[in-house]
Scaffold this active site. Sequence first.
Site, PDB file in Angstrom:
ATOM      1  N   CYS A 117       0.840  -1.194   0.000  1.00 44.67           N
ATOM      2  CA  CYS A 117       0.000   0.000   0.000  1.00 44.67           C
ATOM      3  C   CYS A 117       0.886   1.259   0.000  1.00 44.67           C
ATOM      4  O   CYS A 117       1.608   1.489  -0.959  1.00 44.67           O
ATOM      5  CB  CYS A 117      -0.987  -0.035   1.168  1.00 44.67           C
ATOM      6  SG  CYS A 117      -2.363   1.148   0.967  1.00 44.67           S
ATOM      7  N   HIS A 134      -3.678  -5.008  -0.338  1.00 46.75           N
ATOM      8  CA  HIS A 134      -3.183  -5.544   0.923  1.00 46.75           C
ATOM      9  C   HIS A 134      -3.170  -7.070   0.847  1.00 46.75           C
ATOM     10  O   HIS A 134      -4.225  -7.699   0.968  1.00 46.75           O
ATOM     11  CB  HIS A 134      -4.083  -5.095   2.079  1.00 46.75           C
ATOM     12  CG  HIS A 134      -3.947  -3.652   2.426  1.00 46.75           C
ATOM     13  ND1 HIS A 134      -3.044  -3.208   3.367  1.00 46.75           N
ATOM     14  CD2 HIS A 134      -4.586  -2.550   1.957  1.00 46.75           C
ATOM     15  CE1 HIS A 134      -3.133  -1.888   3.466  1.00 46.75           C
ATOM     16  NE2 HIS A 134      -4.066  -1.469   2.625  1.00 46.75           N
ATOM     17  N   GLU A 155      -2.244  -9.095   3.058  1.00 49.28           N
ATOM     18  CA  GLU A 155      -2.654  -9.660   4.353  1.00 49.28           C
ATOM     19  C   GLU A 155      -4.178  -9.692   4.501  1.00 49.28           C
ATOM     20  O   GLU A 155      -4.700 -10.362   5.397  1.00 49.28           O
ATOM     21  CB  GLU A 155      -2.028  -8.872   5.509  1.00 49.28           C
ATOM     22  CG  GLU A 155      -2.626  -7.510   5.793  1.00 49.28           C
ATOM     23  CD  GLU A 155      -2.126  -6.396   4.895  1.00 49.28           C
ATOM     24  OE1 GLU A 155      -2.435  -5.227   5.190  1.00 49.28           O
ATOM     25  OE2 GLU A 155      -1.421  -6.690   3.904  1.00 49.28           O
TER      26      GLU A 155
END
Length: 213
Positions: free
Chosen positions: A88, A193, A195
């Site tokens: 990001c 992202h 994650e």
Amino acid sequence: MSVAIVDYGSGNLRSAAKAFERAAGESGLGPAIEVTDDAKRLSRASHIVLPGVGAFADCKRGLTALPGMWEALNREVIDNAKPFLGICVGMQLMATRGLEHGAEDGLAWIAGEVAPIEPKGSDLKVPHMGWNDLAFEGGHALLAGISPGEHAYFVHSYHFVCGRAAERVAWVDYGGRLAAMVARDNIAGTQFHPEKSQRTGLKLISNFLRWRP
């Protein structure tokens, strides 16, 4: 093998660390995952991750406030060619400059600037938030096992406009093509992202852990 995730107060570190720990366990690689704000720790890591949430200028200030961190990133990533992943705003900081709330110099590892998203279509809102389908410009080691059209999770109001088209390796359509991933040599960054991107994100992280550019 060890992975240093740089902590400079940008938030979202726990979820990033958990995703790297999970990917490491599932892949059987078993590297040590360390969240650190100590520039000296980067010299001991085999891989470096720079996450980021918020505005470009704020993230840069947080990063440069850590003694020696800016210099350590340049030394370990550029001079010593360690595998690097920006996430990001961590990806955006690799740009020549960011234009959020005024021009601010970035690391200048990948030519380009971070500019406001201006989608063509009145029904598209900014920030670009939620799931979007990935499209690829070409192959990259971090995209192995990920197919075009797989979903990834985005939250951003600014996007990376690459100065060299070949360094934008993945994109999404949001009223125009927005860079989803940039890369060259031993450095890569995702606007999405990993994650938060479930199977797609875990696969990319596993690929990063195996990456030996």
